[in-house]
Design a protein around this motif. Structure first.
Motif: not given
Length: 464
Positions: A223-236
């Motif tokens: 869940s924590w890594w999914l959160l990271v992926a979602g936020q970084f995906g938004y940045v990109l």
């Protein structure tokens, strides 16, 4: 003579009353505008904090259905072992609240992405060092006096939770990067989606499939890594095109000054966060440690949820103060400042701690806002000294005396820490009240030049 002046006097009084009414009306409009700005950031920031906090709290709650020992082990791991890493990562990531916030206010959006990458470098190196705490959690907890059963199970769970540590290192800088630009609703939606999936997976792995602590570790890390992926995906995704222009070698320049600010931020927030973590650790030294630790961790979980409201205000006020100082608006900056388990014994112990929990929640609604002002203004080093004296020299000393010398147990320990919080809050109120905000604008520019690195000086020169 008197009769001639009376109409003039009446007109003058009417003009003065009209001016006063206009001043009051203008002040009310400004207040409403500032409240909309603050709560426009604080509202979704609170939701984000609640959703992310609930990831760990859900895991801890579900393990309580496995057994008292498992609950104590996960509680110790979440609030002590992960608590060490969490405090350091949030603290070091908070350097971005100062730099990104002030740079964004100064119209230097292109520097935000560079600051983000510098923070990642520093935090990932820090995470690598902190893996030693996770690996050697069992002997560390035993050295601190924890019972063998709790220490061994918590240590095993800590090793399984190492992936979460590196997720912290990536996640918190992204959050500060987005908060500085007031992109807070996006984080709230991403966090909500991760939480919903986490609830389903946690129930499935921990309860339905009976995987116990192994299932807890799998779902929480995922869940924590999914959160990271979602936020970084938004940045990109292109929504941060002014502040994120891709990876840059500038991220490796001037890391020394950035590291010093990160350390100052970490010390400030860690001293605050760890003060209550010590309550959990000291609870394990009392009689019937499993019950004491379970009761303390449940209370801390409840307080943690309540703490998410002022924590959202920390984000809002630090963004508003840093943005306005960076933009050279001292008056606006000043205005922003002022404007469950099944164990009966555990339940009984929790009920006795309710008064201390209420006091913590009340103080927790004031102190984090003051910390947010400190982060936004760049006072981390000063507040670190205040925290060291208030929480540890005074609060912890009193906690040890009340808890062990006077045999008041967990209530005495918690009461001593609360005295430290009261003292720290009073000192921060005095510092904030006496601040010269005109002077803070020039200091903010100096800090950005020192902490931001040589390329900021170049940008400033080009503007001139």
């Amino acid at each position: 003579m008197a009769s001639a002046s009376s109409p003039l006097l009446a007109v003058r009084n009417e003009d003065e009353e009209e001016e006063e009414e206009m001043a009051v009306s203008s002040c009310w409009v400004d207040t409403q505008r500032e409240l909309r700005l603050v709560w426009g950031i604080a509202g979704p920031a609170i939701l984000t904090s609640v959703f992310q906090y609930t990831l760990c709290a859900t895991t801890q709650t579900l393990t309580g259905h496995i057994g008292t020992l498992e609950l104590a082990a996960v509680g110790i791991q979440n609030l002590v072992v992960s608590g060490i890493a969490f405090g350091i990562m949030v603290g070091m990531g908070s350097a971005l609240e100062t730099l990104c916030g002030q740079a964004f206010g100064a119209k230097q959006s292109n520097m935000l992405g560079v600051y983000l990458q510098r923070s990642w470098i520093i935090l990932l190196i820090t995470a690598l060092i902190l893996t030693l705490v996770y690996i050697f959690a069992t002997p560390i907890l035993k050295l601190l006096g924890q019972s063998d059963d709790i220490a061994e199970l918590a240590g095993r769970f800590s090793i399984w939770m190492i992936p979460e540590l590196f997720a912290f290192a990536i996640n918190f800088p992204i959050q500060k990067f987005l908060q500085a630009q007031s992109k807070v609703w996006e984080m709230a939606w991403i966090s909500a989606g991760c939480l919903i999936l986490h609830l389903v997976l946690s129930w499935l792995f921990i309860i339905k499939l009976g995987m116990g602590l192994v299932g807890a570790a799998i779902t929480l890390n995922f869940s924590w890594w999914l959160l990271v992926a979602g936020q970084f995906g938004y940045v990109l995704s292109g929504y941060c095109k002014d502040s994120w222009t891709g990876f840059s070698w500038l991220a490796f320049k001037d890391l020394g000054a950035f590291f010093r600010l990160s350390v100052a931020s970490a010390v400030m927030l860690c001293l605050e966060y760890w003060a209550f973590m010590i309550v959990i650790e000291l609870a394990g030294l009392l009689k019937h440690p499993e019950i004491a630790v379970d009761a303390a961790t449940i209370c801390m979980n409840v307080e943690g949820w309540c703490f998410m409201v002022p924590l959202g205000l920390v984000a809002a006020i630090s963004v508003r103060v840093s943005n306005e100082l960076g933009a050279g608006n001292p008056k606006a900056a000043k205005f922003s400042v002022f404007v469950v388990t099944e164990d009966e014994l555990v339940r009984e112990r929790v009920s006795k701690l309710a008064y201390y929990l209420c006091a913590s929640v009340f103080l927790g609604s004031i102190q984090p806002v003051l910390s947010g002002v400190a982060i936004g203004a760049g006072w981390q080093t000063t507040v670190a000294y205040v925290d060291l004296g208030s929480y540890y020299a005074v609060g912890l000393t009193i906690a040890l005396l009340l808890g062990f010398t006077f045999n008041l147990g967990l209530e005495g320990i918690w009461g001593g820490v609360l005295i430290g919080v009261v003292l720290q809050t009073i000192i921060l109120i005095i510092i904030t009240w006496q601040t010269d905000w005109e002077k803070e604008v020039s200091l903010a520019n100096d800090r950005v030049l020192i902490w931001g690195g040589s390329e900021v000086t170049t940008i400033q020169s080009e503007k001139v």
